[in-house]
Design a protein around this motif. Sequence first.
Motif, PDB file in Angstrom:
ATOM      1  N   ILE A  58      -3.525 -11.063   4.338  1.00 33.26           N
ATOM      2  CA  ILE A  58      -3.454  -9.655   3.937  1.00 33.26           C
ATOM      3  C   ILE A  58      -3.135  -8.719   5.098  1.00 33.26           C
ATOM      4  O   ILE A  58      -2.281  -7.823   4.971  1.00 33.26           O
ATOM      5  CB  ILE A  58      -4.770  -9.251   3.226  1.00 33.26           C
ATOM      6  CG1 ILE A  58      -4.786  -9.827   1.798  1.00 33.26           C
ATOM      7  CG2 ILE A  58      -4.913  -7.722   3.172  1.00 33.26           C
ATOM      8  CD1 ILE A  58      -6.058  -9.512   1.037  1.00 33.26           C
ATOM      9  N   PRO A  59      -3.771  -8.845   6.282  1.00 33.41           N
ATOM     10  CA  PRO A  59      -3.437  -7.932   7.390  1.00 33.41           C
ATOM     11  C   PRO A  59      -1.968  -8.015   7.791  1.00 33.41           C
ATOM     12  O   PRO A  59      -1.322  -6.980   8.073  1.00 33.41           O
ATOM     13  CB  PRO A  59      -4.365  -8.389   8.519  1.00 33.41           C
ATOM     14  CG  PRO A  59      -5.510  -9.044   7.811  1.00 33.41           C
ATOM     15  CD  PRO A  59      -4.923  -9.711   6.622  1.00 33.41           C
ATOM     16  N   VAL A  60      -1.409  -9.253   7.806  1.00 29.37           N
ATOM     17  CA  VAL A  60       0.000  -9.406   8.180  1.00 29.37           C
ATOM     18  C   VAL A  60       0.904  -8.752   7.135  1.00 29.37           C
ATOM     19  O   VAL A  60       1.860  -8.034   7.465  1.00 29.37           O
ATOM     20  CB  VAL A  60       0.343 -10.905   8.343  1.00 29.37           C
ATOM     21  CG1 VAL A  60       1.831 -11.055   8.686  1.00 29.37           C
ATOM     22  CG2 VAL A  60      -0.518 -11.534   9.414  1.00 29.37           C
ATOM     23  N   ILE A  61       0.566  -9.031   5.857  1.00 29.86           N
ATOM     24  CA  ILE A  61       1.373  -8.445   4.788  1.00 29.86           C
ATOM     25  C   ILE A  61       1.293  -6.913   4.832  1.00 29.86           C
ATOM     26  O   ILE A  61       2.291  -6.201   4.666  1.00 29.86           O
ATOM     27  CB  ILE A  61       0.911  -8.988   3.426  1.00 29.86           C
ATOM     28  CG1 ILE A  61       1.169 -10.496   3.337  1.00 29.86           C
ATOM     29  CG2 ILE A  61       1.612  -8.255   2.286  1.00 29.86           C
ATOM     30  CD1 ILE A  61       0.600 -11.143   2.092  1.00 29.86           C
ATOM     31  N   ALA A  62       0.092  -6.402   5.047  1.00 28.85           N
ATOM     32  CA  ALA A  62      -0.087  -4.954   5.114  1.00 28.85           C
ATOM     33  C   ALA A  62       0.681  -4.348   6.284  1.00 28.85           C
ATOM     34  O   ALA A  62       1.312  -3.282   6.157  1.00 28.85           O
ATOM     35  CB  ALA A  62      -1.572  -4.613   5.219  1.00 28.85           C
ATOM     36  N   LEU A 105       3.606  -1.696   5.883  1.00 24.98           N
ATOM     37  CA  LEU A 105       3.533  -0.382   6.535  1.00 24.98           C
ATOM     38  C   LEU A 105       4.736  -0.150   7.452  1.00 24.98           C
ATOM     39  O   LEU A 105       5.281   0.967   7.510  1.00 24.98           O
ATOM     40  CB  LEU A 105       2.230  -0.250   7.315  1.00 24.98           C
ATOM     41  CG  LEU A 105       0.955  -0.149   6.470  1.00 24.98           C
ATOM     42  CD1 LEU A 105      -0.287  -0.159   7.372  1.00 24.98           C
ATOM     43  CD2 LEU A 105       0.973   1.114   5.617  1.00 24.98           C
ATOM     44  N   ALA A 106       5.151  -1.213   8.164  1.00 26.88           N
ATOM     45  CA  ALA A 106       6.320  -1.073   9.047  1.00 26.88           C
ATOM     46  C   ALA A 106       7.580  -0.791   8.235  1.00 26.88           C
ATOM     47  O   ALA A 106       8.399   0.066   8.595  1.00 26.88           O
ATOM     48  CB  ALA A 106       6.485  -2.350   9.872  1.00 26.88           C
ATOM     49  N   ALA A 107       7.716  -1.519   7.104  1.00 27.15           N
ATOM     50  CA  ALA A 107       8.873  -1.278   6.247  1.00 27.15           C
ATOM     51  C   ALA A 107       8.852   0.135   5.680  1.00 27.15           C
ATOM     52  O   ALA A 107       9.888   0.823   5.597  1.00 27.15           O
ATOM     53  CB  ALA A 107       8.912  -2.302   5.122  1.00 27.15           C
ATOM     54  N   LEU A 108       7.659   0.591   5.269  1.00 27.41           N
ATOM     55  CA  LEU A 108       7.539   1.947   4.746  1.00 27.41           C
ATOM     56  C   LEU A 108       7.868   2.994   5.808  1.00 27.41           C
ATOM     57  O   LEU A 108       8.563   3.976   5.545  1.00 27.41           O
ATOM     58  CB  LEU A 108       6.123   2.164   4.220  1.00 27.41           C
ATOM     59  CG  LEU A 108       5.808   3.549   3.653  1.00 27.41           C
ATOM     60  CD1 LEU A 108       6.716   3.848   2.469  1.00 27.41           C
ATOM     61  CD2 LEU A 108       4.337   3.661   3.255  1.00 27.41           C
ATOM     62  N   ALA A 109       7.373   2.756   7.049  1.00 23.06           N
ATOM     63  CA  ALA A 109       7.660   3.695   8.135  1.00 23.06           C
ATOM     64  C   ALA A 109       9.151   3.741   8.430  1.00 23.06           C
ATOM     65  O   ALA A 109       9.730   4.824   8.628  1.00 23.06           O
ATOM     66  CB  ALA A 109       6.868   3.292   9.382  1.00 23.06           C
ATOM     67  N   LEU A 110       9.798   2.553   8.462  1.00 24.52           N
ATOM     68  CA  LEU A 110      11.247   2.521   8.705  1.00 24.52           C
ATOM     69  C   LEU A 110      11.999   3.230   7.582  1.00 24.52           C
ATOM     70  O   LEU A 110      12.973   3.957   7.832  1.00 24.52           O
ATOM     71  CB  LEU A 110      11.725   1.081   8.836  1.00 24.52           C
ATOM     72  CG  LEU A 110      11.316   0.341  10.125  1.00 24.52           C
ATOM     73  CD1 LEU A 110      11.756  -1.119  10.065  1.00 24.52           C
ATOM     74  CD2 LEU A 110      11.942   1.031  11.343  1.00 24.52           C
ATOM     75  N   SER A 111      11.558   3.022   6.333  1.00 23.21           N
ATOM     76  CA  SER A 111      12.218   3.680   5.211  1.00 23.21           C
ATOM     77  C   SER A 111      12.076   5.202   5.302  1.00 23.21           C
ATOM     78  O   SER A 111      13.041   5.948   5.093  1.00 23.21           O
ATOM     79  CB  SER A 111      11.623   3.193   3.892  1.00 23.21           C
ATOM     80  OG  SER A 111      11.802   1.793   3.755  1.00 23.21           O
ATOM     81  N   LEU A 112      10.860   5.669   5.631  1.00 26.63           N
ATOM     82  CA  LEU A 112      10.652   7.107   5.764  1.00 26.63           C
ATOM     83  C   LEU A 112      11.473   7.689   6.907  1.00 26.63           C
ATOM     84  O   LEU A 112      12.068   8.776   6.776  1.00 26.63           O
ATOM     85  CB  LEU A 112       9.161   7.395   5.972  1.00 26.63           C
ATOM     86  CG  LEU A 112       8.242   7.104   4.773  1.00 26.63           C
ATOM     87  CD1 LEU A 112       6.785   7.330   5.159  1.00 26.63           C
ATOM     88  CD2 LEU A 112       8.623   7.978   3.586  1.00 26.63           C
TER      89      LEU A 112
END
Length: 409
Positions: free
Chosen positions: A79-83, A87-94
């Motif tokens: 779970i921590p790795v997936i999270a 989060l990294a993908a979301l930050a890059l998308s934003l």
Amino acid sequence: MAPDGTRFTHTDPRQIGGHYLGTTEQALKGQTHTEFYTGTLGRSVRTIAPVRDGAGRVVGLVAAGITETTLTAQWRHQIPVIAAISLAALALSLAGTWLIRRRLLRQTHGLRPDQLRVMYEHHDAVLHSVSEGLLVLERGRVALANDEARRLLALPPGAVALSDLPEFLRAADPGVRDEVHVTDDRVLVVSRSPVAGASGSEVVTIRDRTELQSTLGELSSLKVLTDSLRAQAHEAANKLHTVITMVEMGRPADAVTFATDELELSQRLVDRLSSEVREPALVALLLGKSAQAHERGTDFTVTVDSQLPSDTSHLPLSGREMVTVLGNLIDNAMDACDRDEPWIEVTVHCEPGTELLMRVADSGTGMDPETFENAMRRGYSTKSAPGTGWAWPWWHRWSSGTVARCRPM
């Protein structure tokens, strides 16, 4: 395990030799089978596959599985790795969305999509409704041409290439204001403005001045006739004063002789022009110019071979246009003739089936071929007065497209 379900291996040694708990019918038929089942280790997901000999008979079974407790443990561990990845993908998308939005706002000058739509609709309506031609030139290509520009420049439908434009629009020349150009059938006023922040781009506006030029030509014709009438009135007044003075001096016979001689001379000229040059406006012009030339001390002659038919409807020029052309030529001749020996000779000739000839010769030095070629260009004039240098190019362009020619004498 054996085909009857007897275990040969197990993670718990105590279970070896025992009976397999699960479904084996499909595996015994030679098919691989996956199922959820509660066995000795608890509920698990397992796959059972057949083991075949060389003849293809099922001689054993293999079952492999993993308990749901193990899956849950592994899932919770990841779970921590997936999270972190999420989060990294979301930050890059934003970040990407913010950068794209910032670039779009910069390109659209901060306008929102609905504002861009309204602006496009308004601009498109304006481009199709304005009475001026509009071109947008961008780095050597025509980016936009509205309906009026296509009409004024006779552009083809669809995409417009730079080669389709007249010569005076092909070269970049931003900053030009109200520059007049003469085409085959139009007089156009062109203004060019660079586009701020776009190197190599400019907006070209085109206004049609053809009707105005035609009106100015008519005004010029009226001015020519007015000047001619003024000259005739001035000459008539001088003659009348002379006759009155001679009568007051007690010499009526001389007054009658003077008046009849002048009247006879003028009447002969009127009768000759009326019989040979049957266009009334042209006759009035020639009579007026004759009086104007007499005032200046210039010998004015209409040649004996001058001849126009009574029906001028088939001529390439109307009476008004002939007055404009011939009046302009005579005015130029009066300015250019030799001051020591001034004379002007006019010929207007046309027979049925022949071309119209209007020739004005004078005692001046004339024009060499280079000067004549320059005189065909717009704005060129040897006179310093403003507004000169347009008549010859305009009539030369017009006549080149119909049935006339301009040439020096």
